[in-house]
Design a protein around this motif. Structure first.
Motif, PDB file in Angstrom:
ATOM      1  N   ARG A   1       6.562   3.198   8.510  1.00 27.90           N
ATOM      2  CA  ARG A   1       6.056   4.086   7.452  1.00 27.90           C
ATOM      3  C   ARG A   1       6.602   3.678   6.083  1.00 27.90           C
ATOM      4  O   ARG A   1       5.860   3.631   5.088  1.00 27.90           O
ATOM      5  CB  ARG A   1       6.444   5.530   7.781  1.00 27.90           C
ATOM      6  CG  ARG A   1       5.902   6.550   6.789  1.00 27.90           C
ATOM      7  CD  ARG A   1       6.130   7.963   7.295  1.00 27.90           C
ATOM      8  NE  ARG A   1       7.536   8.282   7.429  1.00 27.90           N
ATOM      9  CZ  ARG A   1       8.173   8.435   8.593  1.00 27.90           C
ATOM     10  NH1 ARG A   1       7.513   8.285   9.729  1.00 27.90           N
ATOM     11  NH2 ARG A   1       9.458   8.730   8.629  1.00 27.90           N
ATOM     12  N   MET A   2       7.899   3.364   6.005  1.00 28.33           N
ATOM     13  CA  MET A   2       8.496   2.983   4.729  1.00 28.33           C
ATOM     14  C   MET A   2       7.982   1.636   4.242  1.00 28.33           C
ATOM     15  O   MET A   2       7.706   1.456   3.044  1.00 28.33           O
ATOM     16  CB  MET A   2      10.024   2.930   4.868  1.00 28.33           C
ATOM     17  CG  MET A   2      10.764   2.655   3.575  1.00 28.33           C
ATOM     18  SD  MET A   2      10.494   3.925   2.313  1.00 28.33           S
ATOM     19  CE  MET A   2      11.270   5.337   3.116  1.00 28.33           C
ATOM     20  N   ALA A   3       7.821   0.678   5.159  1.00 28.10           N
ATOM     21  CA  ALA A   3       7.318  -0.642   4.756  1.00 28.10           C
ATOM     22  C   ALA A   3       5.888  -0.554   4.245  1.00 28.10           C
ATOM     23  O   ALA A   3       5.527  -1.218   3.256  1.00 28.10           O
ATOM     24  CB  ALA A   3       7.413  -1.606   5.938  1.00 28.10           C
ATOM     25  N   ALA A   4       5.062   0.257   4.899  1.00 22.37           N
ATOM     26  CA  ALA A   4       3.675   0.423   4.439  1.00 22.37           C
ATOM     27  C   ALA A   4       3.637   1.073   3.064  1.00 22.37           C
ATOM     28  O   ALA A   4       2.880   0.645   2.172  1.00 22.37           O
ATOM     29  CB  ALA A   4       2.891   1.252   5.449  1.00 22.37           C
ATOM     30  N   HIS A   5       4.454   2.086   2.870  1.00 20.50           N
ATOM     31  CA  HIS A   5       4.492   2.782   1.577  1.00 20.50           C
ATOM     32  C   HIS A   5       4.961   1.854   0.460  1.00 20.50           C
ATOM     33  O   HIS A   5       4.321   1.758  -0.607  1.00 20.50           O
ATOM     34  CB  HIS A   5       5.410   3.996   1.692  1.00 20.50           C
ATOM     35  CG  HIS A   5       5.554   4.771   0.419  1.00 20.50           C
ATOM     36  ND1 HIS A   5       4.544   5.533  -0.121  1.00 20.50           N
ATOM     37  CD2 HIS A   5       6.607   4.887  -0.444  1.00 20.50           C
ATOM     38  CE1 HIS A   5       4.957   6.091  -1.245  1.00 20.50           C
ATOM     39  NE2 HIS A   5       6.202   5.710  -1.465  1.00 20.50           N
ATOM     40  N   ARG A   6       6.062   1.140   0.693  1.00 23.18           N
ATOM     41  CA  ARG A   6       6.584   0.237  -0.337  1.00 23.18           C
ATOM     42  C   ARG A   6       5.638  -0.939  -0.568  1.00 23.18           C
ATOM     43  O   ARG A   6       5.496  -1.421  -1.707  1.00 23.18           O
ATOM     44  CB  ARG A   6       7.969  -0.270   0.082  1.00 23.18           C
ATOM     45  CG  ARG A   6       9.023   0.818   0.243  1.00 23.18           C
ATOM     46  CD  ARG A   6       9.558   1.285  -1.079  1.00 23.18           C
ATOM     47  NE  ARG A   6      10.474   2.393  -0.940  1.00 23.18           N
ATOM     48  CZ  ARG A   6      11.776   2.286  -0.627  1.00 23.18           C
ATOM     49  NH1 ARG A   6      12.290   1.081  -0.433  1.00 23.18           N
ATOM     50  NH2 ARG A   6      12.531   3.354  -0.527  1.00 23.18           N
ATOM     51  N   GLY A   7       4.996  -1.421   0.493  1.00 29.16           N
ATOM     52  CA  GLY A   7       4.068  -2.537   0.332  1.00 29.16           C
ATOM     53  C   GLY A   7       2.862  -2.169  -0.517  1.00 29.16           C
ATOM     54  O   GLY A   7       2.412  -2.960  -1.354  1.00 29.16           O
ATOM     55  N   ILE A   8       2.333  -0.965  -0.321  1.00 26.31           N
ATOM     56  CA  ILE A   8       1.194  -0.515  -1.123  1.00 26.31           C
ATOM     57  C   ILE A   8       1.590  -0.376  -2.590  1.00 26.31           C
ATOM     58  O   ILE A   8       0.854  -0.790  -3.494  1.00 26.31           O
ATOM     59  CB  ILE A   8       0.651   0.820  -0.566  1.00 26.31           C
ATOM     60  CG1 ILE A   8       0.013   0.597   0.811  1.00 26.31           C
ATOM     61  CG2 ILE A   8      -0.360   1.433  -1.516  1.00 26.31           C
ATOM     62  CD1 ILE A   8      -0.380   1.858   1.517  1.00 26.31           C
ATOM     63  N   LEU A   9       2.764   0.174  -2.833  1.00 23.54           N
ATOM     64  CA  LEU A   9       3.226   0.310  -4.218  1.00 23.54           C
ATOM     65  C   LEU A   9       3.448  -1.051  -4.870  1.00 23.54           C
ATOM     66  O   LEU A   9       3.102  -1.252  -6.052  1.00 23.54           O
ATOM     67  CB  LEU A   9       4.528   1.123  -4.246  1.00 23.54           C
ATOM     68  CG  LEU A   9       4.422   2.602  -3.897  1.00 23.54           C
ATOM     69  CD1 LEU A   9       5.798   3.259  -3.951  1.00 23.54           C
ATOM     70  CD2 LEU A   9       3.463   3.318  -4.827  1.00 23.54           C
ATOM     71  N   ALA A  10       4.002  -1.997  -4.115  1.00 22.19           N
ATOM     72  CA  ALA A  10       4.232  -3.329  -4.676  1.00 22.19           C
ATOM     73  C   ALA A  10       2.921  -4.033  -4.995  1.00 22.19           C
ATOM     74  O   ALA A  10       2.788  -4.684  -6.042  1.00 22.19           O
ATOM     75  CB  ALA A  10       5.058  -4.162  -3.697  1.00 22.19           C
ATOM     76  N   GLN A  11       1.925  -3.890  -4.124  1.00 20.66           N
ATOM     77  CA  GLN A  11       0.629  -4.514  -4.375  1.00 20.66           C
ATOM     78  C   GLN A  11      -0.077  -3.877  -5.566  1.00 20.66           C
ATOM     79  O   GLN A  11      -0.710  -4.571  -6.381  1.00 20.66           O
ATOM     80  CB  GLN A  11      -0.248  -4.406  -3.121  1.00 20.66           C
ATOM     81  CG  GLN A  11      -1.553  -5.169  -3.198  1.00 20.66           C
ATOM     82  CD  GLN A  11      -1.352  -6.670  -3.281  1.00 20.66           C
ATOM     83  OE1 GLN A  11      -0.288  -7.170  -2.904  1.00 20.66           O
ATOM     84  NE2 GLN A  11      -2.351  -7.376  -3.764  1.00 20.66           N
TER      85      GLN A  11
END
Length: 228
Positions: free
Chosen positions: A147-157
């Motif tokens: 969940r955290m990796a998906a959230h941070r990945g979307i924000l980074a993209q």
């Protein structure tokens, strides 16, 4: 069992501030209320606390590493210009494998500090060793990481796309401005009615009681009489 109880009591203040530890303790309480033996769960928490290292920092000293969980046990510090008191926890995303997704937190010691640290390697060592007796902890941590990796990945993209679009917008606005300037430069000058260089003086009206110079008596006498 006594050691596990003491460890939970001493570390309860910060355990409930870490999302996956809080969820694990909640499952442990539900099982205990259902009459299920929770000694393996308590032993797991005690094992995690046993692998924590204590560190001390002098005043005005800066510290902070990625993939490390920090618990402030004594002193006052600032975390990215935010004041942290005793019991403060930061670095909860230390379980993420990708360092680029971890938020950088720089700690600055306002006073003498005592900090408890838990590295990612030591934590997953405990999770793997306790997987047979506490499989829920591994499941909870894995779900938290996804969940955290998906959230941070979307924000980074999203941030990356925003940075790419900003120069394009600036280029478009600059080209539009140059087009407007070029159009202004090729505009024909506005026609204006030429003003005469010299103007006749306005006619003054005759003053009452006077007559023109040609009809004055002196001018009449000086004229020669007409011959018949």
């Amino acid at each position: 069992q006594l050691q596990a109880e003491v460890s939970i009591t001493l570390n309860w203040q910060w355990l409930v501030k870490v999302p996956f530890f809080r969820e694990f303790i909640k499952i442990m309480d539900i099982k205990e209320m259902s009459g299920i033996n929770t000694d393996p769960y308590r032993a797991c928490i005690a094992d995690v606390a046993h692998h924590m290292d204590a560190s001390a920092y002098a005043q005005q000293e800066m510290f902070g590493e990625s993939q490390v969980l920090y618990i402030l046990s004594k002193g006052i510090a600032t975390l990215n210009s935010r004041v942290a008191l005793v019991g403060s926890v930061w670095g909860e995303d230390f379980v993420l494998a990708d360092r680029d997704l971890i938020r950088r937190t720089s700690a600055f010691a306002l006073t003498y500090l005592e900090v408890l640290c838990l590295s990612r390697d030591k934590f997953f060592e405990v999770v793997g060793r306790r997987e047979a007796t506490c499989p829920q902890l591994k499941t909870i941590v894995r779900r938290y990481c996804v969940r955290m990796a998906a959230h941070r990945g979307i924000l980074a993209q999203a941030l990356k796309l925003k940075r790419q679009r900003t120069p394009q917008r600036l280029g478009k606005s600059g080209s539009q401005q140059s087009k407007l300037e070029s159009l202004d430069s090729v505009k024909s000058p506005s026609s204006s009615v030429p003003t005469p260089t010299s103007q006749r003086p306005p006619l003054m009206p005759p003053v009452p009681g006077t007559m023109p110079e040609d009809l004055s008596p002196l001018r009449v006498e000086q004229r020669s009489p007409r011959q018949a």
